[in-house]
Structures are given as C-alpha cells and as structure tokens.
Design a protein around this motif. Structure first.
Motif, PDB file in Angstrom:
ATOM      1  N   LYS A  93      -5.887 -12.330   1.337  1.00  0.00           N
ATOM      2  CA  LYS A  93      -5.621 -10.551   0.994  1.00  0.00           C
ATOM      3  C   LYS A  93      -6.999 -10.074   0.878  1.00  0.00           C
ATOM      4  CE  LYS A  93      -0.542 -11.491  -0.546  1.00  0.00           C
ATOM      5  NZ  LYS A  93       0.010 -11.754  -1.671  1.00  0.00           N
ATOM      6  N   THR A  94      -7.885 -10.671   0.273  1.00  0.00           N
ATOM      7  CA  THR A  94      -8.657  -9.230  -0.564  1.00  0.00           C
ATOM      8  C   THR A  94     -10.207  -9.928   0.742  1.00  0.00           C
ATOM      9  OG1 THR A  94      -9.574 -11.318  -2.053  1.00  0.00           O
ATOM     10  CG2 THR A  94      -8.159  -9.798  -2.476  1.00  0.00           C
ATOM     11  N   LEU A  95     -10.328 -11.100   1.306  1.00  0.00           N
ATOM     12  CA  LEU A  95     -11.353 -11.151   2.085  1.00  0.00           C
ATOM     13  C   LEU A  95     -11.787 -10.585   3.527  1.00  0.00           C
ATOM     14  CD1 LEU A  95     -13.665 -13.474  -0.648  1.00  0.00           C
ATOM     15  CD2 LEU A  95     -13.375 -10.879  -0.581  1.00  0.00           C
ATOM     16  N   ASN A  96     -11.668  -9.704   3.788  1.00  0.00           N
ATOM     17  CA  ASN A  96     -11.820  -9.678   5.300  1.00  0.00           C
ATOM     18  C   ASN A  96     -12.673  -8.558   5.893  1.00  0.00           C
ATOM     19  OD1 ASN A  96      -8.801 -10.989   5.727  1.00  0.00           O
ATOM     20  ND2 ASN A  96      -7.595  -9.746   4.683  1.00  0.00           N
ATOM     21  N   ILE A  97     -12.913  -8.986   6.553  1.00  0.00           N
ATOM     22  CA  ILE A  97     -13.912  -8.334   7.402  1.00  0.00           C
ATOM     23  C   ILE A  97     -13.446  -6.140   7.377  1.00  0.00           C
ATOM     24  CG2 ILE A  97     -15.368  -7.761   9.107  1.00  0.00           C
ATOM     25  CD1 ILE A  97     -15.795  -9.810   7.535  1.00  0.00           C
ATOM     26  N   ARG A  98     -12.598  -6.552   8.213  1.00  0.00           N
ATOM     27  CA  ARG A  98     -11.271  -5.398   8.421  1.00  0.00           C
ATOM     28  C   ARG A  98     -10.250  -5.169   7.443  1.00  0.00           C
ATOM     29  NH1 ARG A  98     -14.792  -2.301  11.737  1.00  0.00           N
ATOM     30  NH2 ARG A  98     -15.043  -3.178  13.224  1.00  0.00           N
ATOM     31  N   THR A  99     -10.519  -3.911   6.626  1.00  0.00           N
ATOM     32  CA  THR A  99      -9.277  -3.355   5.916  1.00  0.00           C
ATOM     33  C   THR A  99      -8.054  -3.171   6.519  1.00  0.00           C
ATOM     34  OG1 THR A  99     -11.357  -4.080   4.167  1.00  0.00           O
ATOM     35  CG2 THR A  99      -8.906  -3.250   3.310  1.00  0.00           C
ATOM     36  N   ALA A 100      -7.079  -3.603   5.754  1.00  0.00           N
ATOM     37  CA  ALA A 100      -5.804  -3.401   6.701  1.00  0.00           C
ATOM     38  C   ALA A 100      -4.519  -2.668   5.114  1.00  0.00           C
ATOM     39  CB  ALA A 100      -5.263  -4.780   7.270  1.00  0.00           C
ATOM     40  N   PRO A 101      -3.540  -1.808   5.931  1.00  0.00           N
ATOM     41  CA  PRO A 101      -2.938  -1.710   4.552  1.00  0.00           C
ATOM     42  C   PRO A 101      -2.543  -2.602   3.870  1.00  0.00           C
ATOM     43  CG  PRO A 101      -2.586  -0.478   6.606  1.00  0.00           C
ATOM     44  CD  PRO A 101      -3.821  -1.800   6.746  1.00  0.00           C
ATOM     45  N   GLY A 102      -2.008  -4.245   3.887  1.00  0.00           N
ATOM     46  CA  GLY A 102      -1.015  -4.946   3.867  1.00  0.00           C
ATOM     47  C   GLY A 102      -2.313  -5.866   2.682  1.00  0.00           C
ATOM     48  N   SER A 103      -3.878  -5.182   2.868  1.00  0.00           N
ATOM     49  CA  SER A 103      -4.673  -6.347   2.011  1.00  0.00           C
ATOM     50  C   SER A 103      -4.529  -5.598   0.560  1.00  0.00           C
ATOM     51  CB  SER A 103      -5.632  -5.865   2.730  1.00  0.00           C
ATOM     52  OG  SER A 103      -6.521  -5.143   2.855  1.00  0.00           O
ATOM     53  N   LEU A 104      -4.142  -4.349   0.622  1.00  0.00           N
ATOM     54  CA  LEU A 104      -3.912  -3.736  -0.705  1.00  0.00           C
ATOM     55  C   LEU A 104      -2.722  -4.006  -1.769  1.00  0.00           C
ATOM     56  CD1 LEU A 104      -5.150   0.279  -0.121  1.00  0.00           C
ATOM     57  CD2 LEU A 104      -6.367  -2.127  -0.589  1.00  0.00           C
ATOM     58  N   ASP A 105      -2.035  -4.510  -1.291  1.00  0.00           N
ATOM     59  CA  ASP A 105      -0.700  -5.143  -1.295  1.00  0.00           C
ATOM     60  C   ASP A 105      -1.049  -5.892  -2.780  1.00  0.00           C
ATOM     61  OD1 ASP A 105       0.860  -4.006   0.928  1.00  0.00           O
ATOM     62  OD2 ASP A 105       1.085  -6.360   1.355  1.00  0.00           O
ATOM     63  N   HIS A 106      -1.559  -6.986  -2.638  1.00  0.00           N
ATOM     64  CA  HIS A 106      -1.835  -7.654  -4.270  1.00  0.00           C
ATOM     65  C   HIS A 106      -2.084  -7.253  -5.012  1.00  0.00           C
ATOM     66  CE1 HIS A 106      -5.338  -7.760  -2.829  1.00  0.00           C
ATOM     67  NE2 HIS A 106      -6.490  -8.450  -3.928  1.00  0.00           N
ATOM     68  N   ILE A 107      -2.838  -5.749  -4.984  1.00  0.00           N
ATOM     69  CA  ILE A 107      -3.794  -5.239  -6.221  1.00  0.00           C
ATOM     70  C   ILE A 107      -2.526  -4.818  -7.921  1.00  0.00           C
ATOM     71  CG2 ILE A 107      -4.622  -3.368  -6.645  1.00  0.00           C
ATOM     72  CD1 ILE A 107      -6.158  -3.597  -4.407  1.00  0.00           C
TER      73      ILE A 107
END
Length: 262
Positions: A105-119
């Motif tokens: 969720k947090t350590l991706n080269i390309r940030t996607a919308p789903g990567s903010l869901d867990h915040i």
C-alpha cells in the motif's frame, strides 16, 4: 659408542618389552609375556594400560562450527493444555501479513489512488481511514484528488495524515479539495522508499519479539506442573517459529528492495 650399543643389547628383555609397550596403542599393552627365565620359571609381567587423551585438532573444532541446529517438531495437540502453538503461529503470521500489506500500500514506485486508502485520519470521533471520509480519485498520472466535501471539518486532519504517511507526499488544498502531486521517480525517491521499507521491517521484528516474549511468559506459568524437558522443547519450538518468521521478513525486504531500486 660401540660399548654403549652392546650394553643396550644386553638390557633385560623385560625392559625392552616395556619400552615397546609404551610405543604401541593402549589396547595392545594390557598384558605382556616376558621371555626371560629365572630359575627355570617363565615370568609374566602385567603392565597397566596407560590412558591416552586424544585432543581435538583445530581443524576438527572448526568443522563443527556453523552447523545448523537440530530442528524440533512438537505435537501441538499434546501441549494444548500448556500453550496453544497454533495461536502463537497465527500471531507470528499476522506480523508477516501486516508487513506485506504495508509494503503493497505504501511503498510503490507509482502512487495510485488505492495507496491512500490505508492512511488513518485522527478526527474528533476517533481514527478513521481516509477513504471513509474522502472521495479519492485520479485527476492525471501526476495528481491524486481527495474530495472532502462530505466531511469538510476533517480536511485539515486529512492533510496532516497524508503528509505524515511516510510516502513523501505534499498535499495542496483548494477549499475541500485536496490535490496530492505524485513525486517523480528519482533515485533519491527510490532510496527513500527502501529506507522506509527497512524501518517498517524493523518495526515488524519488534512486534514479532513481543509475540515471542508473550508466548514464553505464558509458558513459564506452567513450569510447576510440566516437566523441564517438555518446557525446554516447547521453548525451542517457539524460538524456531520466530526465527523462521524473521527469515521470511528478511526475504520479503530483500525482494522489495530489489523492486524499488529497479
């Protein structure tokens, strides 16, 4: 010199036999017959076996170092009344799964919308996930939008949570609309993500140690009614389970590091 050699030849046979016995292995020295005669009677002399201590060579000692410890397998059903190894195993697995989830969720080269869901956003009503109070969408490959129109009072808290997420994000606000520019994929950004991956892995190892410590403390309470051998065997099993999980954490970190650095 010649007279000395003749004297050695004339030495009593018993002395020669004794000298020979000392130069042979101990197993051959227990009893020796002396061929000399005195008054026409054959003589028998017993020589005590001399114990010989064989010292291990440095090469032999070095060979034993670094050998893997013998693994144990405890029948979990037989020790259920002492401790549930099944629960300990599940707790350790949950630590591993939490790290995997964090990486994805947090350590991706390309940030996607789903990567903010867990915040997690801290609000007046408690902690809630960002995707529960904001509508997250992709405006372009370089910008993520978070619409806080449904909960405008949480906009400031959402901005703070995004900035402190550890994803190197610097959100900008326009009323109740939060714009999140996606960082460029630079070498510095990749190395920063690797650093975060190591920090998250170390935190996971701390959580794993807590699971192991709790299990050991629970086991100690059964020492009065359980044999020492059984307790020692279960302790070894728990330590073995923890070591296996640590190895899995390290393997996952190595794979993530390779992925991030490219």
């Amino acid at each position: 010199m010649a007279s000395g050699i003749r004297c050695l030849r004339l030495l009593h046979p018993a002395f020669r036999s004794y000298h020979g016995a000392l130069t042979r292995p101990v197993s051959e020295v227990s009893m020796k017959t002396v061929s000399g005669r005195q008054h026409d009677h054959r003589q028998y002399s017993a020589y005590p076996a001399v114990p010989v201590r064989h010292f291990a060579t440095k090469k032999a000692k070095a060979k034993g170092k670094g050998q893997p410890q013998a693994r144990v397998t405890v029948n979990r059903a037989l020790v259920e009344d002492i401790i549930s190894l099944e629960e300990v195993d599940e707790d350790m697995k949950s630590v591993m799964e939490a790290l995997k989830d964090n990486f994805n969720k947090t350590l991706n080269i390309r940030t996607a919308p789903g990567s903010l869901d867990h915040i997690t956003v801290v609000t007046a009503d408690g902690k809630v996930a960002l995707n529960q109070i904001g509508q997250i969408s992709m405006k372009s490959p370089q910008v993520i939008l978070v619409n806080m129109a449904s909960f405008p009072e949480c906009t400031a808290a959402a901005i703070k949570a995004i900035r402190e997420s550890g994803m190197n994000l610097n959100p900008e606000v326009e009323g109740t609309l939060i714009r999140v520019p996606i960082p460029k994929v630079t070498r510095e950004h990749r190395e920063m993500l690797v650093k975060l991956a190591k920090q998250n892995t170390n935190k996971a190892k701390e959580n794993l140690r807590k699971v192991r410590t709790n299990a050991m403390n629970k086991l100690k309470k059964s020492k009065d009614k359980t044999s020492e051998d059984t307790i020692r065997l279960i302790e070894k099993q728990i330590s073995q389970m923890a070591d296996d999980t640590v190895a899995e954490l390290d393997q996952h970190l190595a794979a993530k590091t390779k992925e991030l650095l490219g």
